[in-house]
Design a protein around this motif. Sequence first.
Motif, PDB file in Angstrom:
ATOM      1  N   THR A  89      68.163  18.445  69.543  1.00 38.52           N
ATOM      2  CA  THR A  89      67.370  19.614  69.951  1.00 38.52           C
ATOM      3  C   THR A  89      66.752  20.424  68.837  1.00 38.52           C
ATOM      4  O   THR A  89      66.951  20.220  67.722  1.00 38.52           O
ATOM      5  CB  THR A  89      68.540  20.561  70.636  1.00 38.52           C
ATOM      6  N   PHE A  90      65.712  21.234  69.426  1.00 40.58           N
ATOM      7  CA  PHE A  90      64.978  22.003  68.445  1.00 40.58           C
ATOM      8  C   PHE A  90      64.731  23.484  68.708  1.00 40.58           C
ATOM      9  O   PHE A  90      64.444  23.586  69.918  1.00 40.58           O
ATOM     10  CB  PHE A  90      63.378  21.269  68.352  1.00 40.58           C
ATOM     11  N   ILE A  91      65.153  24.075  67.953  1.00 39.22           N
ATOM     12  CA  ILE A  91      65.353  25.636  68.273  1.00 39.22           C
ATOM     13  C   ILE A  91      64.536  26.355  66.854  1.00 39.22           C
ATOM     14  O   ILE A  91      64.719  26.136  66.094  1.00 39.22           O
ATOM     15  CB  ILE A  91      66.853  26.331  68.186  1.00 39.22           C
ATOM     16  N   GLN A  92      63.427  26.906  67.396  1.00 36.44           N
ATOM     17  CA  GLN A  92      62.441  27.923  66.556  1.00 36.44           C
ATOM     18  C   GLN A  92      63.299  29.032  65.890  1.00 36.44           C
ATOM     19  O   GLN A  92      63.170  29.963  66.635  1.00 36.44           O
ATOM     20  CB  GLN A  92      61.163  27.962  67.032  1.00 36.44           C
ATOM     21  N   ARG A  93      63.997  28.839  64.928  1.00 36.35           N
ATOM     22  CA  ARG A  93      64.359  30.100  64.540  1.00 36.35           C
ATOM     23  C   ARG A  93      63.420  31.148  63.828  1.00 36.35           C
ATOM     24  O   ARG A  93      63.766  32.455  64.161  1.00 36.35           O
ATOM     25  CB  ARG A  93      65.595  29.914  63.290  1.00 36.35           C
ATOM     26  N   GLU A  94      62.544  30.912  63.039  1.00 41.48           N
ATOM     27  CA  GLU A  94      61.461  31.775  62.829  1.00 41.48           C
ATOM     28  C   GLU A  94      60.181  31.103  62.880  1.00 41.48           C
ATOM     29  O   GLU A  94      59.867  30.099  63.028  1.00 41.48           O
ATOM     30  CB  GLU A  94      61.650  31.669  61.073  1.00 41.48           C
ATOM     31  N   GLN A  95      59.080  32.012  63.239  1.00 41.55           N
ATOM     32  CA  GLN A  95      57.879  31.437  63.663  1.00 41.55           C
ATOM     33  C   GLN A  95      57.324  31.026  62.596  1.00 41.55           C
ATOM     34  O   GLN A  95      57.319  31.560  61.491  1.00 41.55           O
ATOM     35  CB  GLN A  95      57.101  32.630  64.424  1.00 41.55           C
ATOM     36  N   GLY A  96      56.388  29.821  62.528  1.00 46.29           N
ATOM     37  CA  GLY A  96      55.688  29.490  61.298  1.00 46.29           C
ATOM     38  C   GLY A  96      56.537  28.283  60.488  1.00 46.29           C
ATOM     39  O   GLY A  96      55.782  27.899  59.430  1.00 46.29           O
ATOM     40  N   SER A  97      57.740  28.154  60.718  1.00 46.09           N
ATOM     41  CA  SER A  97      58.730  27.478  59.979  1.00 46.09           C
ATOM     42  C   SER A  97      59.007  26.050  60.764  1.00 46.09           C
ATOM     43  O   SER A  97      58.891  26.364  61.897  1.00 46.09           O
ATOM     44  CB  SER A  97      59.822  28.036  59.435  1.00 46.09           C
ATOM     45  N   GLN A  98      59.536  25.145  60.186  1.00 44.10           N
ATOM     46  CA  GLN A  98      60.098  24.003  60.911  1.00 44.10           C
ATOM     47  C   GLN A  98      61.252  24.369  61.748  1.00 44.10           C
ATOM     48  O   GLN A  98      62.247  25.230  61.393  1.00 44.10           O
ATOM     49  CB  GLN A  98      60.488  22.805  59.897  1.00 44.10           C
ATOM     50  N   PRO A  99      61.296  23.856  63.065  1.00 44.97           N
ATOM     51  CA  PRO A  99      62.519  24.222  63.731  1.00 44.97           C
ATOM     52  C   PRO A  99      63.925  23.601  63.341  1.00 44.97           C
ATOM     53  O   PRO A  99      63.987  22.656  62.481  1.00 44.97           O
ATOM     54  CB  PRO A  99      62.245  23.505  65.234  1.00 44.97           C
ATOM     55  N   GLU A 100      64.740  24.241  63.789  1.00 44.07           N
ATOM     56  CA  GLU A 100      66.281  23.557  63.560  1.00 44.07           C
ATOM     57  C   GLU A 100      66.544  22.507  64.311  1.00 44.07           C
ATOM     58  O   GLU A 100      66.463  22.607  65.754  1.00 44.07           O
ATOM     59  CB  GLU A 100      67.269  24.875  63.544  1.00 44.07           C
ATOM     60  N   GLU A 101      66.795  21.343  63.672  1.00 45.64           N
ATOM     61  CA  GLU A 101      67.153  20.298  64.349  1.00 45.64           C
ATOM     62  C   GLU A 101      68.607  19.856  64.574  1.00 45.64           C
ATOM     63  O   GLU A 101      69.188  19.953  63.430  1.00 45.64           O
ATOM     64  CB  GLU A 101      66.187  18.885  64.084  1.00 45.64           C
ATOM     65  N   ARG A 102      69.205  19.652  65.598  1.00 42.31           N
ATOM     66  CA  ARG A 102      70.603  19.376  65.499  1.00 42.31           C
ATOM     67  C   ARG A 102      71.033  18.156  66.413  1.00 42.31           C
ATOM     68  O   ARG A 102      70.150  18.323  67.686  1.00 42.31           O
ATOM     69  CB  ARG A 102      71.517  20.484  65.797  1.00 42.31           C
ATOM     70  N   PHE A 103      71.699  17.331  66.289  1.00 47.64           N
ATOM     71  CA  PHE A 103      72.017  16.244  67.156  1.00 47.64           C
ATOM     72  C   PHE A 103      73.105  16.471  68.213  1.00 47.64           C
ATOM     73  O   PHE A 103      74.277  17.519  67.818  1.00 47.64           O
ATOM     74  CB  PHE A 103      72.566  15.147  66.485  1.00 47.64           C
TER      75      PHE A 103
END
Length: 814
Positions: A582-596
């Motif tokens: 899953t991909f959660i965009q914690r901050e705009q302009g940065s890579q999303p946080e990816e977790r299984f």
Amino acid sequence: MKFTISWLNEYVQVKDLNPALLADKLTMLGLEVETVQELYRGVADIVTARVRQVRKHPNADRLTLCDVEVGDETIQVVCGAPNVREGLVTALARPGTVVGSMKIKKAKVRGEVSMGMLCSEKELGLSEDHSGIMELDDSIASGLPLAEVLELDDTMIEIDLTPNRPDCASVIGIAREVAGVTRRELTIPVTDRDVPAPDNDGPEFSVRIDEPELCPRYAATKLVGVTIKPSPWWLQKRLMAVGMRPINNIVDITNYVMLEYGQPLHAFDFQKLAGGAIVVRRPSADEMTFTTLDGVERTLSPDTLMICDRDKPVAVAGVMGGLDSEVTDVTTEVLLESACFDPVSIRRTARKLNLPSEASYRFERGVDPNGCARAMERAVRLMVELAGATVKGAPKDLYPGKKEPLILKLRVQRVCQLLGIELGDTEIADYLRGIGFEVEGSGEVLQVRVPSFRIDIEREVDLVEEIARLVGYNDIPTTLPKITMDYPERDPLRTLRQDIAELLRANGFCEAINYSFVSEKHWDMMGLGENDPRRQATRLLNPLSEDQAVMRTMLLPGLLENIRRNINYQQTDIRLFETGKTFIQREQGSQPEERFQLCVVMSGNRYPGARPLYFSGLQADFFDVKGVAESLLRELRIAGSSQAIEFREPESGAVQPYGDPAGFLTIMDGNTEIGRLGRLHPATAKQFSIKQEVYFLEMDVETLCGLPRAEKSFKPLPKFPAVKRDIALVVPEEVEAGKLLEEIHAHKAELVEHADIFDVYRGKPIEPGMKSVALTVTYRSAEKTLDDETVDRFHDKIVSSLMSRFGGRYREGQ
């Protein structure tokens, strides 16, 4: 690519190598030999003969009687050739000789004896000329073997070239390879040192390149005083030996040099070039048809590269010349072209026009741009010698695409490591110099300048391959690589995902693999709040569709879509799971946080397709999905970081918006949530058009991976029998049944082997606010058989502990 051994011998000494050995060496060099063929075997018994007298045949108007001298003997031969004459030296097939499929015999022709046959070149398979009998030089003695006189004792070899070796589409290129592997000297007719410096100021003609990206180099020279005539025998013989038809001395020279150097050439009749100009360009809109040398009018495309004069196209660049500018018997001035064209452009043109040629074969693979001047100079010298030509003015040589040579570093140790043999720097340098590379330096690192004709050499490892070819693959000893016998480290997260999938499949679940691109409508359908972090999705710049516009932040919506689709196809009993990112965009302009994450869904029958019938109709419920979670944790041997993992009812308002508050649990490791499970909220199910109950389990795989896992252990089967006791206690409603089990399991060291709940009852005669919980406890000793007295003592101790801790009492009737 075809060549003969006698031709190859002009550049490197190979006469002492038999054809089979030479073919083997070429094959081991990577030049696969397709054919090894002895040439002109049909002329082995043909001899030379001199016509001493010619008389008219008394019984035939078109035949003559010839007295033919064969060594010391004179014989009579009946001949019908129009060119027979006294003093002519020709070829004779005596009785017993086989010419083609015909065996020559002593015969009477219209009453006159004929002791053989005077042969034409076509009858002997030497050319297509059958206008008369073969004419040889008057100085040749009679009675000699024709194969010896004409040096026909030769062998043709055909090589099937791979596209990465255009340098070997020439006899000199093959000679260079042979010289390298045999460590012999290579002799080239014209080298760079022999080529005069170009002078672009000559007034006789002009050259302009309008498409430099398609024509990196164009060289040309003008010759006058040209006499068009048949080529000498040695030149015709070499062309015919490789399957090319001799035409005239000028055309034959261009073909000969093309085969010799791998550089296609073209000769224009200069007097047919308007304005004495050469322009390399694409065709204009009114020049989309062109008639080639074969007399066929061809339709051009706008991207076709053409060679033009001042007014019109005169050749399809790199493919074939035009009919209006070809060299004919009356040509006296020739413009000789030697150019380099873009391989992709020529390949595209040859395919579109369906016009393969020897020239396009080489241009498609890539010719050496630095070889244009050498090939042109070689052809000029032959034209001066064989056609009486004179060079007029200075040659033109435009080179807009000149590139710096490639220089590679070659590590001696790396060569030895890859090949498994020990070679010194001097030996390595000698191998590379033998095939045209320039090598500088010594010691551990060599500087290697790659020649321009080796377009396939790009990296250090390519040089190592060259050395391997020259050393000989058969001479490199076979060695096994050193492999340490250790178990490679495995990614624990990947291992955990594989274990989860294996366990779930064993429990009857099917694995789903959904797109990571989802619809942003899912967040509203799941009832997520405006500030829910799972709404912070990463948007795609170029989505495939509106329903795949964002990266997923949850797995459950995708599985709910799978359930709806299965139900639409009347598959109502569903067990699915998915492990994915899953991909959660914690901050705009940065890579999303990816977790299984792991998500499991169940819907429909508890036992899909079960028999007998009394199993059918039992629907999966909350306890089934809870059992899946417990089974996973148990089989994965996952323990809490500080205490046992617990299934807890969430605090008020902490239930997920898509979960039914009446059936929802969180999976906790202390104060850390590692997952959740429950029944899907009916409102959420309605959003996905699902009309049956759905139960789900969500777990964070990466959090699970960080928890300790118990080691695998073996326990022998028990030797002594077990004793079971049941307990039915009435406890307050707020007491969790699982707490009763925890209290019992705390006595495991004291003979308790197992405990389980088999019934929970509410209702009369149990008063409100209370419930009856029935448990079964299994006792066993590993050392002896338990008697009733011992079991009763431990059992009473456990019951007393449960009553005092949870305020319980025996259920009436127990």
